[in-house]
Write an enzyme that holds these catalytic residues in place. Structure first.
Site, PDB file in Angstrom:
ATOM      1  N   HIS A   7     -11.491  12.301  55.498  1.00  8.70           N
ATOM      2  CA  HIS A   7     -10.363  12.115  54.574  1.00  8.70           C
ATOM      3  C   HIS A   7     -10.170  13.306  53.639  1.00  8.70           C
ATOM      4  O   HIS A   7      -9.119  13.445  53.018  1.00  8.70           O
ATOM      5  CB  HIS A   7     -10.524  10.809  53.767  1.00  8.70           C
ATOM      6  CG  HIS A   7     -11.539  10.857  52.678  1.00  8.70           C
ATOM      7  ND1 HIS A   7     -12.823  10.337  52.812  1.00  8.70           N
ATOM      8  CD2 HIS A   7     -11.475  11.337  51.416  1.00  8.70           C
ATOM      9  CE1 HIS A   7     -13.479  10.499  51.682  1.00  8.70           C
ATOM     10  NE2 HIS A   7     -12.687  11.105  50.815  1.00  8.70           N
TER      11      HIS A   7
ATOM     12  N   ASP B 149     -15.489   8.632  59.281  1.00  2.99           N
ATOM     13  CA  ASP B 149     -15.043   9.501  58.185  1.00  2.99           C
ATOM     14  C   ASP B 149     -15.856  10.796  58.144  1.00  2.99           C
ATOM     15  O   ASP B 149     -16.231  11.278  57.077  1.00  2.99           O
ATOM     16  CB  ASP B 149     -15.138   8.771  56.844  1.00  2.99           C
ATOM     17  CG  ASP B 149     -14.339   9.472  55.748  1.00  2.99           C
ATOM     18  OD1 ASP B 149     -13.418  10.240  56.083  1.00  2.99           O
ATOM     19  OD2 ASP B 149     -14.650   9.262  54.557  1.00  2.99           O
TER      20      ASP B 149
ATOM     21  N   GLY C  94     -13.779  14.153  44.474  1.00  8.61           N
ATOM     22  CA  GLY C  94     -14.252  15.533  44.586  1.00  8.61           C
ATOM     23  C   GLY C  94     -15.668  15.606  45.127  1.00  8.61           C
ATOM     24  O   GLY C  94     -16.083  16.610  45.697  1.00  8.61           O
ATOM     25  N   ASN C  95     -16.441  14.508  44.935  1.00 13.02           N
ATOM     26  CA  ASN C  95     -17.785  14.429  45.528  1.00 13.02           C
ATOM     27  C   ASN C  95     -17.716  14.136  47.025  1.00 13.02           C
ATOM     28  O   ASN C  95     -18.704  14.345  47.746  1.00 13.02           O
ATOM     29  CB  ASN C  95     -18.618  13.329  44.874  1.00 13.02           C
ATOM     30  CG  ASN C  95     -19.349  13.778  43.629  1.00 13.02           C
ATOM     31  OD1 ASN C  95     -19.086  13.282  42.533  1.00 13.02           O
ATOM     32  ND2 ASN C  95     -20.275  14.713  43.784  1.00 13.02           N
ATOM     33  N   SER C  96     -16.593  13.611  47.488  1.00 11.04           N
ATOM     34  CA  SER C  96     -16.468  13.207  48.892  1.00 11.04           C
ATOM     35  C   SER C  96     -16.845  14.343  49.827  1.00 11.04           C
ATOM     36  O   SER C  96     -16.365  15.468  49.686  1.00 11.04           O
ATOM     37  CB  SER C  96     -15.026  12.776  49.185  1.00 11.04           C
ATOM     38  OG  SER C  96     -14.713  11.589  48.517  1.00 11.04           O
TER      39      SER C  96
ATOM     40  N   LEU D 262     -18.638  -3.933  73.074  1.00  9.94           N
ATOM     41  CA  LEU D 262     -18.957  -5.196  73.732  1.00  9.94           C
ATOM     42  C   LEU D 262     -17.709  -5.971  74.140  1.00  9.94           C
ATOM     43  O   LEU D 262     -17.704  -6.687  75.130  1.00  9.94           O
ATOM     44  CB  LEU D 262     -19.796  -6.076  72.797  1.00  9.94           C
ATOM     45  CG  LEU D 262     -21.302  -6.146  73.053  1.00  9.94           C
ATOM     46  CD1 LEU D 262     -21.954  -7.127  72.092  1.00  9.94           C
ATOM     47  CD2 LEU D 262     -21.595  -6.550  74.486  1.00  9.94           C
ATOM     48  N   GLY D 263     -16.662  -5.883  73.332  1.00 12.31           N
ATOM     49  CA  GLY D 263     -15.459  -6.649  73.627  1.00 12.31           C
ATOM     50  C   GLY D 263     -15.537  -8.079  73.139  1.00 12.31           C
ATOM     51  O   GLY D 263     -15.160  -9.008  73.867  1.00 12.31           O
ATOM     52  N   VAL D 264     -16.041  -8.249  71.916  1.00  7.96           N
ATOM     53  CA  VAL D 264     -16.113  -9.580  71.318  1.00  7.96           C
ATOM     54  C   VAL D 264     -15.609  -9.533  69.879  1.00  7.96           C
ATOM     55  O   VAL D 264     -15.591  -8.470  69.250  1.00  7.96           O
ATOM     56  CB  VAL D 264     -17.553 -10.146  71.319  1.00  7.96           C
ATOM     57  CG1 VAL D 264     -18.047 -10.397  72.719  1.00  7.96           C
ATOM     58  CG2 VAL D 264     -18.507  -9.219  70.564  1.00  7.96           C
ATOM     59  N   VAL D 265     -15.197 -10.678  69.379  1.00  7.24           N
ATOM     60  CA  VAL D 265     -14.937 -10.861  67.954  1.00  7.24           C
ATOM     61  C   VAL D 265     -16.050 -11.745  67.428  1.00  7.24           C
ATOM     62  O   VAL D 265     -16.310 -12.821  67.981  1.00  7.24           O
ATOM     63  CB  VAL D 265     -13.564 -11.520  67.707  1.00  7.24           C
ATOM     64  CG1 VAL D 265     -13.359 -11.783  66.216  1.00  7.24           C
ATOM     65  CG2 VAL D 265     -12.450 -10.644  68.251  1.00  7.24           C
TER      66      VAL D 265
END
Length: 475
Positions: free
Chosen positions: A114, A144, A215-217, A272-275
């Site tokens: 970001h 990120d 700014g620390n990012s 995996l393809g799961v919720v």
């Protein structure tokens, strides 16, 4: 001669003083760490050209008079620059500031995605104030993490540690550029490990109480050995500033991403393809578990790795390759770290019995897996029951669009348990009390036999999204 009382008082004073010195001696001295590591920490600034638009030459600017010189200079530097375009208007530019650190002597730099997203120009400023233009090698929005490259030789580098070796309570230190103040140093402790944040299922964040601000990012998080153990990424805040909750990407995760970006320009993750959802106390009771633990499978995506491997809705995954799944968030962290094609063993509870399943991990789709959503299904046949709902059959088209083999749709919610649970017309009930619902008749039969004063589970689909809820009937 000194009295016995005076001698004892003197001895106690010496003992207390000694304890004070010992206490001070146990506090870490960060000075050597900062002196050694700071040269490899960099400031990152970006510029992004925005679409041109006409701006009046006498456009009002914010009144900065009266501010201290340092703050006035900072805000002036932070304001979008508007150089004149050939047409007489002004071209706008957006600027951002962040941090990063050098991981190789030939100029590879790690930072947050970001910090550099959509940038037209990336400038890396070293500790000696020299500036180098950076090239974006690759970035991964899910973690990120971004990998940059500057031209250089024998550049200062950080030492890389092992984030897995971190313990809660350990001292850690951050170096970065909060609000543009280069090489600011803050320290604290590790507050927790393996944290999951909303929309960040594949990063087991390190939580700290190190003061982190804009700014620390992208800056490094060090352990006491001067090794980088994380990349400072996010804060929890209600004010816009630091509130004691900071989150860092584990360096093990970041380096795995960086290596893939360097080699292939993209990142591949296991899938995996799961919720799944968390197993709370009531769900644990309804599924016959001794304690709340594991990941409850609320939905199995059609033709995904889980479906092909025999995983079913209602299974509770307790471990993967021998690693316990304590919280449901543990599963995406473990699966995402595997390469597509890896073989895994799952220990699951199905209808009260333990089972072991072996399956092959797939590759996480680039844009995530979309679950089809539909409007409220229609139907004619209805049935009333103890739950206080009127339900109807699903048509074959509705079952296909929802990717389910059975279930009933709620047509009306009356006063009673269903209303208290928050059920709505259009919700689809596919499982009740650990039993599949294939018709209105089955639903009525299972509902009639529901036990009293015991947690009962129900699987509900709302706009294509499935989850298990629990309730108790008192009558």
């Amino acid at each position: 001669m000194l009295s016995m009382k005076s001698c004892l008082s003197a001895f106690a004073a010496v003992l207390l003083l000694g304890q004070t010195f010992v206490a001070h001696a146990e506090l870490p001295d960060f000075t050597p760490l900062v002196e050694e590591a700071s040269p490899a920490v960099v400031n990152i600034s970006t510029r992004q050209k925005l679409p041109s638009r006409a701006v009046a030459g006498n456009q009002a600017m914010p009144d900065l008079e009266g501010l201290p010189p340092m703050l006035r200079e900072f805000f002036e530097r932070s304001m979008p620059q508007v150089p004149r375009s050939p047409g007489g208007g002004r071209q706008r530019e957006a600027q951002s500031l962040g941090s990063g650190f050098i991981i190789s002597k030939d100029g590879y730099v790690l930072t947050n995605n970001h910090v550099v997203a959509d940038a037209d120009e990336i400038i890396v400023r070293l500790s000696d104030r020299s500036e180098l233009e950076a090239k974006l090698i690759g970035a991964d929005a899910r973690t990120d993490v971004a990998l940059l490259k500057v031209e250089g030789k024998d550049l200062p580098i950080v030492k890389l540690g092992k984030s897995d070796a971190l313990k809660v309570g350990s001292w850690v230190l951050a170096i970065g550029s909060p609000f543009g103040f280069d090489h600011s140093v803050t320290a604290g402790i590790v507050s927790a490990k393996g944290r999951s944040l909303p929309n960040e299922n594949y990063v087991p964040f390190i939580q700290t109480d190190v003061a982190i601000n804009p700014g620390n990012s992208g800056g490094p998080l060090f352990n006491l050995d001067g090794e980088v153990v994380g990349i400072n990424s996010q804060i929890f805040t209600r004010s816009g500033g630091f509130m004691g909750l900071s989150f860092a990407i584990p360096i093990d995760v970041a380096m795995s991403v960086a290596d893939q970006l360097k080699a292939e320009g993209k990142v591949s993750r296991g899938w995996l393809g799961v919720v799944i959802q968390e197993v709370n106390k009531d769900l644990a009771e309804s599924f016959g578990l001794d304690k709340p633990a594991g990941a409850l499978v609320a939905q199995v995506l059609d033709d995904g790795p889980a479906a092909k491997g025999g995983l079913q809705v209602g299974d509770v995954i307790l471990s993967m390759n021998g690693q316990p799944i304590v919280m449901s968030a543990d599963l995406p962290h473990l699966v995402g770290a595997l390469k597509p094609g890896s073989k895994i063993d799952l220990d699951v509870v199905r209808e009260g019995s333990r089972k072991n399943l072996s399956l092959t991990i797939g590759s996480l789709p680039e844009d995530g897996e979309e679950v089809t959503s539909t409007g409220a299904p229609q139907g004619a046949e209805r049935s009333s029951n103890r739950l206080g709902v009127l339900v109807a059959e699903l048509s074959n088209e509705q079952k296909k669009s929802l990717d389910i083999k059975g279930g009933v749709v709620i047509k009306e919610v009356q006063d009673g348990p269903a209303a208290l649970m928050g059920l709505r017309p259009g919700d689809v009930i596919s499982h009740l009390n650990n039993q599949s619902i294939d018709s209105v008749q089955t639903f009525a039969k299972v509902a009639k036999e529901l036990p009293k004063n015991r947690s009962v589970s129900m699987r509900v689909l709302r706009q294509g999204r499935a989850s298990f809820i629990t309730f108790k009937l008192s009558e």
